[in-house]
Scaffold this motif. Structure first.
Motif, PDB file in Angstrom:
ATOM      1  N   LYS A  19     -24.899  63.924  14.511  1.00 37.38           N
ATOM      2  CA  LYS A  19     -24.714  62.639  13.838  1.00 37.38           C
ATOM      3  C   LYS A  19     -26.023  62.002  13.410  1.00 37.38           C
ATOM      4  N   GLU A  20     -27.138  62.450  13.977  1.00 39.49           N
ATOM      5  CA  GLU A  20     -28.436  61.880  13.624  1.00 39.49           C
ATOM      6  C   GLU A  20     -28.914  62.314  12.232  1.00 39.49           C
ATOM      7  N   ILE A  21     -28.261  63.319  11.668  1.00 37.32           N
ATOM      8  CA  ILE A  21     -28.676  63.857  10.378  1.00 37.32           C
ATOM      9  C   ILE A  21     -27.988  63.099   9.249  1.00 37.32           C
ATOM     10  N   GLY A  22     -28.744  62.704   8.236  1.00 44.84           N
ATOM     11  CA  GLY A  22     -28.208  61.949   7.114  1.00 44.84           C
ATOM     12  C   GLY A  22     -27.293  62.777   6.234  1.00 44.84           C
ATOM     13  N   VAL A  23     -26.575  62.096   5.363  1.00 45.57           N
ATOM     14  CA  VAL A  23     -25.596  62.760   4.506  1.00 45.57           C
ATOM     15  C   VAL A  23     -26.271  63.767   3.572  1.00 45.57           C
ATOM     16  N   VAL A  24     -27.358  63.369   2.924  1.00 41.44           N
ATOM     17  CA  VAL A  24     -28.034  64.264   1.984  1.00 41.44           C
ATOM     18  C   VAL A  24     -28.594  65.482   2.711  1.00 41.44           C
ATOM     19  N   GLU A  25     -29.202  65.266   3.863  1.00 41.40           N
ATOM     20  CA  GLU A  25     -29.753  66.372   4.643  1.00 41.40           C
ATOM     21  C   GLU A  25     -28.641  67.324   5.088  1.00 41.40           C
ATOM     22  N   ALA A  26     -27.516  66.745   5.497  1.00 46.87           N
ATOM     23  CA  ALA A  26     -26.381  67.568   5.931  1.00 46.87           C
ATOM     24  C   ALA A  26     -25.825  68.380   4.772  1.00 46.87           C
ATOM     25  N   ALA A  27     -25.802  67.766   3.584  1.00 50.73           N
ATOM     26  CA  ALA A  27     -25.232  68.435   2.419  1.00 50.73           C
ATOM     27  C   ALA A  27     -26.089  69.589   1.929  1.00 50.73           C
ATOM     28  N   THR A  28     -27.382  69.547   2.207  1.00 53.48           N
ATOM     29  CA  THR A  28     -28.297  70.552   1.650  1.00 53.48           C
ATOM     30  C   THR A  28     -28.870  71.512   2.692  1.00 53.48           C
ATOM     31  N   MET A  29     -28.615  71.293   3.974  1.00 52.62           N
ATOM     32  CA  MET A  29     -29.297  72.090   4.997  1.00 52.62           C
ATOM     33  C   MET A  29     -28.928  73.574   4.963  1.00 52.62           C
ATOM     34  N   SER A  30     -27.745  73.904   4.450  1.00 50.27           N
ATOM     35  CA  SER A  30     -27.352  75.312   4.388  1.00 50.27           C
ATOM     36  C   SER A  30     -27.862  76.000   3.127  1.00 50.27           C
ATOM     37  N   VAL A  31     -28.553  75.252   2.267  1.00 54.96           N
ATOM     38  CA  VAL A  31     -29.027  75.822   1.003  1.00 54.96           C
ATOM     39  C   VAL A  31     -30.550  75.959   1.024  1.00 54.96           C
ATOM     40  N   ASN A  32     -31.265  74.917   0.680  1.00 56.42           N
ATOM     41  CA  ASN A  32     -32.728  75.019   0.530  1.00 56.42           C
ATOM     42  C   ASN A  32     -33.487  75.219   1.839  1.00 56.42           C
ATOM     43  N   PRO A  33     -33.222  74.441   2.899  1.00 54.83           N
ATOM     44  CA  PRO A  33     -33.921  74.712   4.165  1.00 54.83           C
ATOM     45  C   PRO A  33     -33.625  76.116   4.690  1.00 54.83           C
ATOM     46  N   SER A  34     -32.370  76.549   4.559  1.00 57.86           N
ATOM     47  CA  SER A  34     -31.998  77.879   5.043  1.00 57.86           C
ATOM     48  C   SER A  34     -32.675  78.974   4.231  1.00 57.86           C
ATOM     49  N   THR A  35     -32.760  78.780   2.914  1.00 62.90           N
ATOM     50  CA  THR A  35     -33.445  79.751   2.056  1.00 62.90           C
ATOM     51  C   THR A  35     -34.904  79.897   2.473  1.00 62.90           C
ATOM     52  N   ALA A  36     -35.580  78.773   2.658  1.00 63.92           N
ATOM     53  CA  ALA A  36     -36.989  78.807   3.066  1.00 63.92           C
ATOM     54  C   ALA A  36     -37.141  79.456   4.438  1.00 63.92           C
ATOM     55  N   TYR A  37     -36.277  79.092   5.347  1.00 61.18           N
ATOM     56  CA  TYR A  37     -36.319  79.615   6.725  1.00 61.18           C
ATOM     57  C   TYR A  37     -36.201  81.129   6.734  1.00 61.18           C
ATOM     58  N   ARG A  38     -35.205  81.641   6.028  1.00 59.83           N
ATOM     59  CA  ARG A  38     -34.958  83.090   6.037  1.00 59.83           C
ATOM     60  C   ARG A  38     -36.091  83.850   5.352  1.00 59.83           C
ATOM     61  N   MET A  39     -36.604  83.348   4.250  1.00 63.30           N
ATOM     62  CA  MET A  39     -37.670  84.068   3.555  1.00 63.30           C
ATOM     63  C   MET A  39     -38.941  84.136   4.396  1.00 63.30           C
ATOM     64  N   LEU A  40     -39.200  83.105   5.165  1.00 65.56           N
ATOM     65  CA  LEU A  40     -40.390  83.107   6.017  1.00 65.56           C
ATOM     66  C   LEU A  40     -40.193  83.940   7.287  1.00 65.56           C
ATOM     67  N   LYS A  41     -38.940  84.196   7.651  1.00 71.34           N
ATOM     68  CA  LYS A  41     -38.653  84.914   8.887  1.00 71.34           C
ATOM     69  C   LYS A  41     -38.362  86.404   8.693  1.00 71.34           C
ATOM     70  N   ASP A  42     -37.756  86.766   7.559  1.00 75.88           N
ATOM     71  CA  ASP A  42     -37.105  88.073   7.471  1.00 75.88           C
ATOM     72  C   ASP A  42     -37.907  89.198   6.832  1.00 75.88           C
ATOM     73  N   PHE A  43     -38.994  88.921   6.147  1.00 75.38           N
ATOM     74  CA  PHE A  43     -39.649  89.965   5.360  1.00 75.38           C
ATOM     75  C   PHE A  43     -41.012  90.394   5.895  1.00 75.38           C
ATOM     76  N   VAL A  44     -41.723  89.475   6.519  1.00 76.27           N
ATOM     77  CA  VAL A  44     -43.045  89.775   7.054  1.00 76.27           C
ATOM     78  C   VAL A  44     -43.171  89.099   8.423  1.00 76.27           C
ATOM     79  N   GLN A  45     -43.807  89.804   9.360  1.00 70.48           N
ATOM     80  CA  GLN A  45     -44.068  89.201  10.667  1.00 70.48           C
ATOM     81  C   GLN A  45     -45.269  88.269  10.524  1.00 70.48           C
TER      82      GLN A  45
END
Length: 247
Positions: A19-45
């Protein structure tokens, strides 16, 4: 009946998001933050102090890359296109946590890599294509990886033969929708969602510059998003609150 379905859908979504997360953050967290997270985690150590270079750094995904690099102690070299308000944009990205911000013209002339002020990048993130992709690829270290997740210039990605032969560069592609489909319900997805949620709660991740629009004004979002100049400067998010049959 439609109202009932909408309420049930909203309830399911909100039960999964703190509940601490705002509406805009909640609406976008599965898109842009997730994209950045996976690209930084999955291809290079990557380890603290390593360098990541990206073009389109002012995009919504690019802004999240900057913030995650700061959280994880990575050096980010961020490339943007020149524009009338370039100084204002550089200040904005710097405040997000960007280590270095260069225009595409400045990248071709900079000596930060040759002088070893910044180590060669292990990872390059490309959402532009064309010449811009080639320029960030040139800054990769031996066995570096370039990940392409967009093509805003609508130009192909061309890899120099010398980079493939003498530097053993790898080129990969990434699509968040595919990753989500393949990892739906996995522990890996759960860990990512938990990490992103906590970073949002702690204020270490911020929503991109955005504009909330009622769905009836969808044409404005489409027109500006498809603008070939690509200088919209914000992300459009549809607001479904108050939606009824007359909207």
């Amino acid at each position: 009946m439609n109202d009932l379905i909408l309420k049930k859908t909203t309830l399911i979504i909100f039960c999964q998001i703190p509940k601490e997360i705002g509406v805009v953050e909640a609406a976008t967290m599965s898109v842009n933050p997730s994209t950045a997270y996976r690209m930084l985690k999955d291809f290079v150590q990557l380890s603290a102090g390593d360098t990541v270079i990206q073009n389109g750094a002012n995009s919504a995904a690019g802004q999240n890359v900057i913030q995650l690099c700061k959280v994880w102690g990575l050096i980010s070299v961020n490339i943007v296109r020149d524009r009338p308000n370039i100084d204002e944009l550089k200040i904005f990205l710097k405040n997000l946590g960007a280590t270095h911000i260069l225009t595409e013209q400045e990248l071709s002339k900079t000596d930060i890599f040759k002088s070893k002020a910044v180590s060669k990048a292990k990872l390059a993130l490309n959402c532009v294509g064309g010449k811009s992709a080639v320029e960030i690829l040139r800054q990769l270290d031996h066995k570096g990886v370039m990940v392409t997740y967009g093509g805003m210039s609508r130009e192909p990605v061309t890899l120099p033969t010398s980079a493939l032969i003498f530097k053993d560069i790898s080129a990969r592609g990434f699509w968040m929708s595919r990753w989500t489909k393949e990892h739906q319900g996995t522990q890996e997805q759960e860990i990512m969602q938990r990490d992103i949620a906590q970073l949002l709660i702690d204020g270490k991740l911020r929503a991109p510059v955005h504009k909330l629009l009622p769905l009836r004004l969808y044409q404005e979002a489409i027109k500006n998003t498809l603008n070939a100049k690509g200088f919209t400067g914000l992300k459009y998010i549809f607001d479904f609150q108050g939606l009824d049959s007359s909207t």
